[in-house]
Structure formats: structure tokens, C-alpha cells
Design a protein around this motif. Structure first.
Motif, PDB file in Angstrom:
ATOM      1  N   GLN A 139      22.630  85.872 101.496  1.00 32.73           N
ATOM      2  CA  GLN A 139      21.662  84.877 101.926  1.00 32.73           C
ATOM      3  C   GLN A 139      21.386  83.823 100.860  1.00 32.73           C
ATOM      4  O   GLN A 139      21.185  84.139  99.693  1.00 32.73           O
ATOM      5  N   TRP A 140      21.368  82.554 101.314  1.00 33.05           N
ATOM      6  CA  TRP A 140      20.853  81.454 100.520  1.00 33.05           C
ATOM      7  C   TRP A 140      19.328  81.435 100.601  1.00 33.05           C
ATOM      8  O   TRP A 140      18.756  81.867 101.597  1.00 33.05           O
ATOM      9  N   ALA A 141      18.680  80.885  99.561  1.00 33.82           N
ATOM     10  CA  ALA A 141      17.231  80.677  99.612  1.00 33.82           C
ATOM     11  C   ALA A 141      16.852  79.567  98.642  1.00 33.82           C
ATOM     12  O   ALA A 141      17.344  79.531  97.508  1.00 33.82           O
ATOM     13  N   PRO A 142      15.980  78.640  99.059  1.00 30.72           N
ATOM     14  CA  PRO A 142      15.496  77.620  98.132  1.00 30.72           C
ATOM     15  C   PRO A 142      14.497  78.224  97.156  1.00 30.72           C
ATOM     16  O   PRO A 142      13.722  79.119  97.519  1.00 30.72           O
ATOM     17  N   LEU A 143      14.498  77.750  95.922  1.00 30.33           N
ATOM     18  CA  LEU A 143      13.572  78.221  94.887  1.00 30.33           C
ATOM     19  C   LEU A 143      12.649  77.072  94.505  1.00 30.33           C
ATOM     20  O   LEU A 143      12.836  76.406  93.483  1.00 30.33           O
ATOM     21  N   LYS A 144      11.650  76.836  95.337  1.00 33.13           N
ATOM     22  CA  LYS A 144      10.710  75.754  95.067  1.00 33.13           C
ATOM     23  C   LYS A 144       9.821  76.127  93.889  1.00 33.13           C
ATOM     24  O   LYS A 144       9.547  77.309  93.642  1.00 33.13           O
ATOM     25  N   SER A 145       9.380  75.118  93.154  1.00 27.93           N
ATOM     26  CA  SER A 145       8.518  75.342  92.000  1.00 27.93           C
ATOM     27  C   SER A 145       7.462  74.247  91.953  1.00 27.93           C
ATOM     28  O   SER A 145       7.616  73.187  92.559  1.00 27.93           O
ATOM     29  N   VAL A 146       6.390  74.531  91.225  1.00 26.91           N
ATOM     30  CA  VAL A 146       5.330  73.532  91.056  1.00 26.91           C
ATOM     31  C   VAL A 146       5.584  72.787  89.747  1.00 26.91           C
ATOM     32  O   VAL A 146       6.229  73.306  88.838  1.00 26.91           O
ATOM     33  N   PRO A 147       5.089  71.554  89.641  1.00 30.81           N
ATOM     34  CA  PRO A 147       5.260  70.803  88.392  1.00 30.81           C
ATOM     35  C   PRO A 147       4.617  71.542  87.221  1.00 30.81           C
ATOM     36  O   PRO A 147       3.684  72.315  87.427  1.00 30.81           O
ATOM     37  N   PRO A 148       5.138  71.328  86.000  1.00 27.23           N
ATOM     38  CA  PRO A 148       6.194  70.372  85.665  1.00 27.23           C
ATOM     39  C   PRO A 148       7.578  70.913  85.992  1.00 27.23           C
ATOM     40  O   PRO A 148       7.756  72.124  86.163  1.00 27.23           O
ATOM     41  N   GLY A 149       8.527  70.019  86.040  1.00 26.97           N
ATOM     42  CA  GLY A 149       9.894  70.404  86.302  1.00 26.97           C
ATOM     43  C   GLY A 149      10.843  69.302  85.904  1.00 26.97           C
ATOM     44  O   GLY A 149      10.443  68.150  85.721  1.00 26.97           O
ATOM     45  N   PRO A 150      12.127  69.615  85.778  1.00 26.62           N
ATOM     46  CA  PRO A 150      13.097  68.624  85.322  1.00 26.62           C
ATOM     47  C   PRO A 150      13.549  67.698  86.440  1.00 26.62           C
ATOM     48  O   PRO A 150      13.345  67.978  87.628  1.00 26.62           O
ATOM     49  N   ARG A 151      14.190  66.626  86.061  1.00 27.45           N
ATOM     50  CA  ARG A 151      14.895  65.788  87.001  1.00 27.45           C
ATOM     51  C   ARG A 151      16.230  66.465  87.335  1.00 27.45           C
ATOM     52  O   ARG A 151      16.596  67.485  86.738  1.00 27.45           O
ATOM     53  N   ALA A 152      16.938  65.892  88.289  1.00 26.52           N
ATOM     54  CA  ALA A 152      18.186  66.508  88.743  1.00 26.52           C
ATOM     55  C   ALA A 152      19.333  65.506  88.644  1.00 26.52           C
ATOM     56  O   ALA A 152      19.815  64.987  89.650  1.00 26.52           O
ATOM     57  N   PRO A 153      19.791  65.220  87.435  1.00 28.28           N
ATOM     58  CA  PRO A 153      20.897  64.272  87.261  1.00 28.28           C
ATOM     59  C   PRO A 153      22.248  64.888  87.609  1.00 28.28           C
ATOM     60  O   PRO A 153      22.451  66.100  87.478  1.00 28.28           O
ATOM     61  N   PHE A 154      23.161  64.052  88.058  1.00 28.03           N
ATOM     62  CA  PHE A 154      24.524  64.505  88.310  1.00 28.03           C
ATOM     63  C   PHE A 154      25.188  64.922  86.998  1.00 28.03           C
ATOM     64  O   PHE A 154      24.955  64.336  85.954  1.00 28.03           O
ATOM     65  N   GLY A 155      26.056  65.932  87.065  1.00 21.03           N
ATOM     66  CA  GLY A 155      26.882  66.297  85.928  1.00 21.03           C
ATOM     67  C   GLY A 155      26.179  67.044  84.822  1.00 21.03           C
ATOM     68  O   GLY A 155      26.656  67.063  83.687  1.00 21.03           O
ATOM     69  N   ALA A 156      25.048  67.711  85.130  1.00 21.79           N
ATOM     70  CA  ALA A 156      24.318  68.490  84.127  1.00 21.79           C
ATOM     71  C   ALA A 156      24.831  69.939  84.101  1.00 21.79           C
ATOM     72  O   ALA A 156      25.698  70.322  84.892  1.00 21.79           O
ATOM     73  N   MET A 157      24.277  70.732  83.194  1.00 25.95           N
ATOM     74  CA  MET A 157      24.714  72.118  83.030  1.00 25.95           C
ATOM     75  C   MET A 157      23.565  73.079  83.291  1.00 25.95           C
ATOM     76  O   MET A 157      22.458  72.908  82.766  1.00 25.95           O
ATOM     77  N   LEU A 158      23.845  74.117  84.079  1.00 23.98           N
ATOM     78  CA  LEU A 158      22.928  75.226  84.301  1.00 23.98           C
ATOM     79  C   LEU A 158      23.605  76.486  83.779  1.00 23.98           C
ATOM     80  O   LEU A 158      24.720  76.812  84.196  1.00 23.98           O
ATOM     81  N   GLU A 159      22.941  77.194  82.841  1.00 27.09           N
ATOM     82  CA  GLU A 159      23.568  78.369  82.227  1.00 27.09           C
ATOM     83  C   GLU A 159      22.516  79.428  81.948  1.00 27.09           C
ATOM     84  O   GLU A 159      21.472  79.149  81.348  1.00 27.09           O
ATOM     85  N   TYR A 160      22.787  80.658  82.387  1.00 30.09           N
ATOM     86  CA  TYR A 160      21.851  81.763  82.142  1.00 30.09           C
ATOM     87  C   TYR A 160      21.939  82.198  80.679  1.00 30.09           C
ATOM     88  O   TYR A 160      23.027  82.368  80.130  1.00 30.09           O
ATOM     89  N   VAL A 161      20.759  82.365  80.054  1.00 34.01           N
ATOM     90  CA  VAL A 161      20.678  82.760  78.647  1.00 34.01           C
ATOM     91  C   VAL A 161      19.807  84.008  78.550  1.00 34.01           C
ATOM     92  O   VAL A 161      18.595  83.939  78.757  1.00 34.01           O
ATOM     93  N   PRO A 162      20.393  85.165  78.253  1.00 31.20           N
ATOM     94  CA  PRO A 162      19.623  86.419  78.260  1.00 31.20           C
ATOM     95  C   PRO A 162      18.405  86.404  77.347  1.00 31.20           C
ATOM     96  O   PRO A 162      17.354  86.946  77.714  1.00 31.20           O
TER      97      PRO A 162
END
Length: 382
Positions: free
Chosen positions: A185-208
Motif C-alpha cells: 500500500q501507498w500512503a501520503p505522509l502529510k506533516s505540519v510546518p515547518p517543512g522543506p521545499r520540494a525541488p527537482f533533483g534532490a536527494m532523500l537518504e535514510y541515516v540510522p
């Protein structure tokens, strides 16, 4: 889908020597294929690579690599999700696609889409329009979910009006989605401010060490590294390179590729001919290499042209140049690159390659549609 390992595949991979490549053969394509999947022949080809969607993410508890993301409009733009099982030599469809979309809207048939809680979402719960992944997809092993920053900005207001909705009610926060392979299942993860912008070509990486993911960009759209905490569903701006000028000079910009190095506790990124480290403890980006554009001493890092992953056995990073069909190794301790020349079977030469590092079987995997080639960089862990 539970799959039994193929004993002949395991024996061949186990016998693979250092700096050797091996052509394993053609992967099976499995799953519950709906009419949309069959329309685009996915039941025969598997997902195939998707230009600006090349990154595969490793799910340790499943010992498989997940794949999702949109093509650049041709031959389709689908929200399907797949995983690849090397031991079973199989592509498995986890989420059959909803109706195909156009590059800038809901496509010819929007009957499966609703505007709900500020979001365009399919009746099955998936993102109505899916974007490219660039390098903005990762896996959260604690909560067992893929995280994907689904950036799609074109004509959203028009699409909302098409469904009879009010564009003023649109959710405008970070477009983060999760996919849980256990439930499909897909699910949206909405959040309240503050939050980042969503520019093209960025990196998302999990950091333990952060118990969450970083979302990074360094250009006029967003010059920051943000931290996402999955349990709280909250964003925090990380205080990195406290002087803005220093961050601008030392952190990577758009269209980067990178990985988390669990041995050293750093994030390594390649953007163009420059190499960067993020020291998680010191909270600092550093540009460790800055080669000229015509240099042959380092590879060119780009999220639509290269794949870059951590090799657990050696501690090196392995980068595949999809255009030149070159494989490179990066050693963080010396900030040095070297091109590899594997013995054994040659790497596939197709134009639709995907790749990932499989730590369970100590193999770097290159997939040309269904044809699978594996490479062993280091035979024994240090």
C-alpha cells in the motif's frame, strides 16, 4: 510473495571471485498483473529502467531491492511498485499500476482519482500522478517502508478543478509518500510546518544515526539539508555548515547521486565531477574532490545517468555509469576513485539498465530489462 531461492543461482553467486562479473540469466516476472500492466507489457518485460527514475532501494528484512518512479512520459507514467529478488532471480510486482497519466495531468481516464484531504489520490490509495524519483527515494528499515518525495507540480490546480475540487484546499506541504511492501500500500505522509521545499533533483537518504531521512538540495530553490522523523512525521532543518556561504560552496547541488556509509557514519555524494561527504556527527558537508569537467580520473555523477551504492563487504562506493557502461569504486578514506575492469562475463550493454548493491549476497547487480549480471567487488568482509 514468498519465493524459494534458486539453489543453482546461489551456488554460482557464492563461487564468484573478486573483481569478476557473472551473467546469471533472465529473471522471471511475477505478480498480479492488471489490465494496465498488461497494456504496457509489464508482465513480460518487468518494470524496465525509467530515465529520471533509476534508484533502487534495499529492504533488509526482505533481502530484496524496491523500485518505483515515472518515465518522462513515454511509454507510460505509472505508479506501480516492484521488488527484485536476486536469490530467486525474479522481478515481483507489488503494486499493479492505476490508470496511466499524461506528463502534466490526469490523462485520458481520471475515473480512478479523487481529491481528498487536500490530495489527488487514486481510489486504491496511490499517488494520482507520480513523479520521477531522481535520487529522492530511500528505505526506512525501522518502519519497513519506502519513502518517496513525489514531486509533481505541473497543472495540479487544473487537475483539482477537473475533479470538482477547490485548489485553495490543496495540501502544499512536502509531497512525501510511503510504500509498505508487506501490505502493498501507498500512503501520503502529510506533516505540519515547518517543512522543506520540494525541488527537482534532490536527494532523500535514510541515516540510522538520525533515526530518519535527510532531504538535501543546494541551489536557489532550497539551500539546506532537512531531517525527517518518520514516527513524528515531522521535519527539522539541520544546522549544517552554519555560514550560508560555506554551505553553498561545500554541499552538493542538484541531480546528485549518493549513499549512506554505515562503516564511517557519513553520506557520500557525487554530483558532476565533484565528490562530497556529509559527516553526520560533525554536522558538516565537505567537498573532498572537485575535478574539472574533462577529467578522466573521476566519474560523472548524475541521477539520470549513474547509480551509486554502498558496498558493505569493502566499504567502498560502487558507481555505474549507464552511458559509458563503466563501473567505478570510491574509497572515502583516501577520497579516491578508480575505474574497475572486471574479469569474467562482460557487463550488459543495453540502454535500459538498473542497478543496486545486494549486501545479503555480496553482489553488485546490474539488470538489463530481465537479463541479470552480478559483480563481486570484495570477497571477504574486512
Amino acid at each position: 510473495m514468498d519465493l524459494a531461492p534458486d539453489s543453482s543461482v546461489l551456488r554460482r553467486i557464492e563461487a564468484l571471485e573478486e573483481n569478476h562479473g557473472l551473467r546469471l540469466g533472465s529473471a522471471r516476472v511475477l505478480g498480479d498483473f492488471n489490465a494496465v500492466a498488461r497494456r504496457f507489457d509489464l508482465h513480460r518485460t518487468g518494470p524496465r529502467s525509467r530515465n529520471y527514475s533509476l534508484k533502487m532501494v534495499w529492504a533488509p528484512e526482505r533481502q530484496r531491492a524496491l523500485f518505483a518512479g515515472a518515465n518522462h512520459g513515454k511509454p507510460h507514467r505509472l505508479n506501480d511498485v516492484w521488488e527484485f529478488d536476486l536469490a530467486a532471480l525474479a522481478w515481483v510486482m507489488l503494486y499493479p499500476p492505476d490508470n496511466p497519466r499524461s506528463y502534466d495531468g490526469l490523462g485520458e481516464d481520471a475515473s480512478d482519482v479523487v481529491f481528498e484531504d487536500g490530495l489527488l489520490i487514486t481510489r486504491r490509495g496511490g499517488p494520482a500522478v507520480i513523479g520521477h524519483t531522481w535520487w529522492g527515494i530511500t528505505y526506512d528499515p525501522v518502519n519497513r517502508q519506502m519513502l518517496f518525495m513525489n514531486i509533481w507540480l505541473t497543472k495540479q490546480e487544473e487537475a483539482i478543478r477537473q475533479l470538482g475540487g477547490d485548489p485553495a484546499a490543496r495540501y502544499t506541504g512536502p509531497p512525501l509518500w510511503s510504500f509498505k511492501p508487506e501490505t502493498g500500500q501507498w500512503a501520503p505522509l502529510k506533516s505540519v510546518p515547518p517543512g522543506p521545499r520540494a525541488p527537482f533533483g534532490a536527494m532523500l537518504e535514510y541515516v540510522p544515526e538520525l533515526e530518519g531521512a535527510i532531504w538535501h538540495m543546494n541551489n536557489w530553490q532550497m539551500r539546506a539539508t532537512w531531517h525527517y522523523e518518520p514516527v513524528k512525521r515531522a521535519w527539522t532543518l539541520l544546522p549544517l555548515n552554519t555560514e550560508e556561504k560555506d554551505f553553498k560552496q561545500q554541499a552538493p547541488s542538484r541531480e546528485l547521486v549518493g549513499y549512506y556509509d554505515m562503516r564511517r557514519g557519513i553520506v557520500v555524494a557525487q554530483q558532476g565531477k565533484s565528490t562530497f561527504h556529509l559527516d553526520v556527527v560533525r554536522r558538516r558537508w565537505e567537498k573532498v574532490l572537485n575535478a574539472p569537467e574533462n577529467s578522466d580520473a573521476v566519474p560523472f555523477g548524475h541521477d539520470a545517468k549513474t547509480s551509486f551504492y554502498y558496498d558493505a563487504a569493502s566499504g567502498d562506493g560502487l558507481l555505474l555509469d549507464h552511458e559509458k557502461k563503466e563501473l567505478w569504486a570510491y574509497t572515502p578514506d583516501t577520497s579516491s576513485w578508480r575505474v574497475l575492469n572486471p574479469s569474467g562475463d562482460p557487463m550488459p550493454k543495453g540502454d535500459r539498465l538498473l542497478a543496486y548493491a545486494d549486501p545479503a549476497l555480496n553482489a553488485f547487480v546490474v539488470i538489463d530489462d530481465r537479463m541479470v549480471w552480478v559483480y563481486r567487488h570484495r570477497g571477504v568482509r574486512d
